[in-house]
Design a protein around this motif. Structure first.
Motif, PDB file in Angstrom:
ATOM      1  N   ILE A 164       0.847  -1.195   0.000  1.00  0.00           N
ATOM      2  CA  ILE A 164       0.000   0.000   0.000  1.00  0.00           C
ATOM      3  C   ILE A 164       0.883   1.245   0.000  1.00  0.00           C
ATOM      4  O   ILE A 164       1.767   1.399   0.847  1.00  0.00           O
ATOM      5  CB  ILE A 164      -0.931   0.015   1.229  1.00  0.00           C
ATOM      6  CG1 ILE A 164      -1.790  -1.261   1.253  1.00  0.00           C
ATOM      7  CG2 ILE A 164      -1.807   1.253   1.216  1.00  0.00           C
ATOM      8  CD1 ILE A 164      -2.620  -1.493   0.014  1.00  0.00           C
ATOM      9  N   ARG A 166      -0.573   4.688  -1.129  1.00  0.00           N
ATOM     10  CA  ARG A 166      -1.335   5.908  -0.861  1.00  0.00           C
ATOM     11  C   ARG A 166      -2.783   5.574  -0.548  1.00  0.00           C
ATOM     12  O   ARG A 166      -3.251   4.452  -0.788  1.00  0.00           O
ATOM     13  CB  ARG A 166      -1.295   6.839  -2.079  1.00  0.00           C
ATOM     14  CG  ARG A 166       0.057   7.494  -2.291  1.00  0.00           C
ATOM     15  CD  ARG A 166       0.032   8.425  -3.482  1.00  0.00           C
ATOM     16  NE  ARG A 166       1.330   9.095  -3.649  1.00  0.00           N
ATOM     17  CZ  ARG A 166       1.713   9.715  -4.741  1.00  0.00           C
ATOM     18  NH1 ARG A 166       0.908   9.770  -5.774  1.00  0.00           N
ATOM     19  NH2 ARG A 166       2.892  10.294  -4.813  1.00  0.00           N
ATOM     20  N   GLU A 167      -3.490   6.570  -0.022  1.00  0.00           N
ATOM     21  CA  GLU A 167      -4.913   6.433   0.232  1.00  0.00           C
ATOM     22  C   GLU A 167      -5.657   7.472  -0.601  1.00  0.00           C
ATOM     23  O   GLU A 167      -5.260   8.633  -0.669  1.00  0.00           O
ATOM     24  CB  GLU A 167      -5.215   6.637   1.711  1.00  0.00           C
ATOM     25  CG  GLU A 167      -6.657   6.362   2.072  1.00  0.00           C
ATOM     26  CD  GLU A 167      -6.911   6.417   3.569  1.00  0.00           C
ATOM     27  OE1 GLU A 167      -8.049   6.147   3.966  1.00  0.00           O
ATOM     28  OE2 GLU A 167      -5.974   6.734   4.312  1.00  0.00           O
ATOM     29  N   LYS A 168      -6.715   7.034  -1.267  1.00  0.00           N
ATOM     30  CA  LYS A 168      -7.512   7.938  -2.088  1.00  0.00           C
ATOM     31  C   LYS A 168      -8.977   7.798  -1.677  1.00  0.00           C
ATOM     32  O   LYS A 168      -9.587   6.755  -1.881  1.00  0.00           O
ATOM     33  CB  LYS A 168      -7.341   7.604  -3.574  1.00  0.00           C
ATOM     34  CG  LYS A 168      -8.098   8.526  -4.506  1.00  0.00           C
ATOM     35  CD  LYS A 168      -7.868   8.117  -5.957  1.00  0.00           C
ATOM     36  CE  LYS A 168      -8.609   9.038  -6.908  1.00  0.00           C
ATOM     37  NZ  LYS A 168      -8.419   8.621  -8.323  1.00  0.00           N
ATOM     38  N   ARG A 169      -9.495   8.844  -1.060  1.00  0.00           N
ATOM     39  CA  ARG A 169     -10.844   8.802  -0.501  1.00  0.00           C
ATOM     40  C   ARG A 169     -10.957   7.611   0.438  1.00  0.00           C
ATOM     41  O   ARG A 169     -10.262   7.540   1.430  1.00  0.00           O
ATOM     42  CB  ARG A 169     -11.888   8.767  -1.621  1.00  0.00           C
ATOM     43  CG  ARG A 169     -11.905  10.032  -2.476  1.00  0.00           C
ATOM     44  CD  ARG A 169     -12.967   9.968  -3.547  1.00  0.00           C
ATOM     45  NE  ARG A 169     -12.903  11.165  -4.392  1.00  0.00           N
ATOM     46  CZ  ARG A 169     -13.657  11.344  -5.449  1.00  0.00           C
ATOM     47  NH1 ARG A 169     -14.535  10.411  -5.814  1.00  0.00           N
ATOM     48  NH2 ARG A 169     -13.539  12.454  -6.172  1.00  0.00           N
ATOM     49  N   ASP A 170     -11.838   6.667   0.121  1.00  0.00           N
ATOM     50  CA  ASP A 170     -11.994   5.501   0.991  1.00  0.00           C
ATOM     51  C   ASP A 170     -11.214   4.296   0.493  1.00  0.00           C
ATOM     52  O   ASP A 170     -11.332   3.208   1.042  1.00  0.00           O
ATOM     53  CB  ASP A 170     -13.484   5.126   1.098  1.00  0.00           C
ATOM     54  CG  ASP A 170     -14.307   6.223   1.749  1.00  0.00           C
ATOM     55  OD1 ASP A 170     -13.761   6.916   2.624  1.00  0.00           O
ATOM     56  OD2 ASP A 170     -15.468   6.394   1.368  1.00  0.00           O
ATOM     57  N   ASN A 171     -10.417   4.498  -0.552  1.00  0.00           N
ATOM     58  CA  ASN A 171      -9.698   3.365  -1.144  1.00  0.00           C
ATOM     59  C   ASN A 171      -8.198   3.445  -0.884  1.00  0.00           C
ATOM     60  O   ASN A 171      -7.602   4.522  -0.928  1.00  0.00           O
ATOM     61  CB  ASN A 171      -9.932   3.332  -2.661  1.00  0.00           C
ATOM     62  CG  ASN A 171     -11.388   3.103  -3.015  1.00  0.00           C
ATOM     63  OD1 ASN A 171     -12.064   2.310  -2.374  1.00  0.00           O
ATOM     64  ND2 ASN A 171     -11.866   3.805  -4.026  1.00  0.00           N
ATOM     65  N   LEU A 172      -7.599   2.274  -0.615  1.00  0.00           N
ATOM     66  CA  LEU A 172      -6.150   2.181  -0.502  1.00  0.00           C
ATOM     67  C   LEU A 172      -5.572   1.890  -1.877  1.00  0.00           C
ATOM     68  O   LEU A 172      -6.126   1.081  -2.625  1.00  0.00           O
ATOM     69  CB  LEU A 172      -5.773   1.071   0.481  1.00  0.00           C
ATOM     70  CG  LEU A 172      -6.238   1.275   1.927  1.00  0.00           C
ATOM     71  CD1 LEU A 172      -5.896   0.041   2.757  1.00  0.00           C
ATOM     72  CD2 LEU A 172      -5.596   2.509   2.537  1.00  0.00           C
ATOM     73  N   SER A 174      -2.412   0.500  -4.057  1.00  0.00           N
ATOM     74  CA  SER A 174      -1.215  -0.324  -3.984  1.00  0.00           C
ATOM     75  C   SER A 174      -0.191   0.142  -5.013  1.00  0.00           C
ATOM     76  O   SER A 174      -0.483   0.959  -5.890  1.00  0.00           O
ATOM     77  CB  SER A 174      -1.565  -1.789  -4.250  1.00  0.00           C
ATOM     78  OG  SER A 174      -1.955  -1.958  -5.602  1.00  0.00           O
TER      79      SER A 174
END
Length: 288
Positions: A164, A166-172, A174
């Motif tokens: 993983i 980064r995080e984008k909104r509610d999604n991780l 990869s």
């Protein structure tokens, strides 16, 4: 003794037949969508490689299969192949043994085979403690440690693509989400090779896209360098051929994020034969 290596990728199935380090024949086919057609393509390549090289099948010392996905090496089974879902659950070693009539068939992850190919006949001969990363339809990884491929407890080590980043909104997100073909298709709506061609012509937008790509890859490589402290990292897969456009931002990110001043200088090289290293490595699964 002759050995065959087949690299089963998301877009292409590639095969080689070799004697020692000499490749006698090399072929490839587009990867079909249907499981039966995929098996037919593999069997066609094996048969064609043997005929093209004028070799008797009895002289084949083994067939190695490089497969993109999570595998059960002991059973010769494909547990899950994200980019080739048609072969999920297939005990491929058993099928190939039966169809070819040859007992010596082995399978391994395609990134492991890519790294093995580089070590046996490519850019990493005589070097220990190496990481290999394939950048293509997905992102794969391989670890060469103490003069052998490190596979982990269940044979599923080095799945670098699932790291993983980064995080984008509610999604991780990869490393595979950010550094494979899918990143180009979902964010740019173009194939990597199109952006590569545009960059070669000096297109500023394409050059900026590759710089963003280099930052993403640099974050992933920084994590791996901090964890493994490898002697070198080898980049393979079709996207690696565009490294001239993303290397600078990749290296800058590594310089920013790697802890050790010595490790910041980790050598990162591009495969000299990214399109055949996986098949070559698969042919070396028998160690000869």
């Amino acid at each position: 003794m002759f050995f065959i290596g087949i690299d089963i990728g998301g877009t292409k199935i590639k095969g080689i037949l070799r004697e020692g380090k000499k490749i006698l024949s090399r072929l490839e086919k587009s990867t079909p969508k249907d499981q039966i057609e995929i098996l037919r393509a593999i069997l066609y390549l094996i048969d064609s490689l043997i005929k093209q090289s004028n070799v008797n099948q009895k002289e084949i010392g083994g067939i190695g299969l490089a497969i993109a996905g999570i595998l059960d090496l002991n059973k010769g089974k494909i547990i899950k192949s994200k980019n080739i879902p048609a072969i999920n659950g297939l005990t491929i070693r058993k099928v190939i043994k039966k169809e070819i009539g040859l007992e010596k068939v082995r399978i391994d992850n395609d990134a492991n085979c890519f790294l093995l190919g580089e070590i046996k006949a490519g850019s990493a001969q005589g070097i220990n403690n190496i990481l290999g990363i394939t950048l293509g339809s997905g992102v794969g990884g391989g670890i060469w440690l103490n003069n052998k491929i490190y596979s982990g407890n269940n044979g599923t080590a080095a799945e670098f693509g699932w790291m993983i980043i980064r995080e984008k909104r509610d999604n991780l997100l990869s490393l595979e989400d950010l550094c494979s073909r899918k990143w180009f298709l979902s964010n740019i709506q173009k194939e990597p090779k199109e952006i590569y061609s545009l960059a070669k012509s000096g297109d500023k937008n394409a050059l900026n896209i590759w710089q963003s790509y280099g930052e993403n890859l640099g974050i992933g490589l920084s994590n791996l360098i901090n964890i493994f402290n490898p002697s070198i990292i080898i980049l393979g897969g079709g996207i690696s051929q565009a490294s001239q456009f993303f290397r600078q931002t990749m290296k800058k990110k590594i310089k920013d994020l790697v802890l050790s001043p010595l490790a910041k200088k980790t050598k990162i090289i591009k495969s000299k034969a990214p399109n055949k290293a996986g098949a070559i490595g698969a042919s070396y699964l028998f160690g000869k």
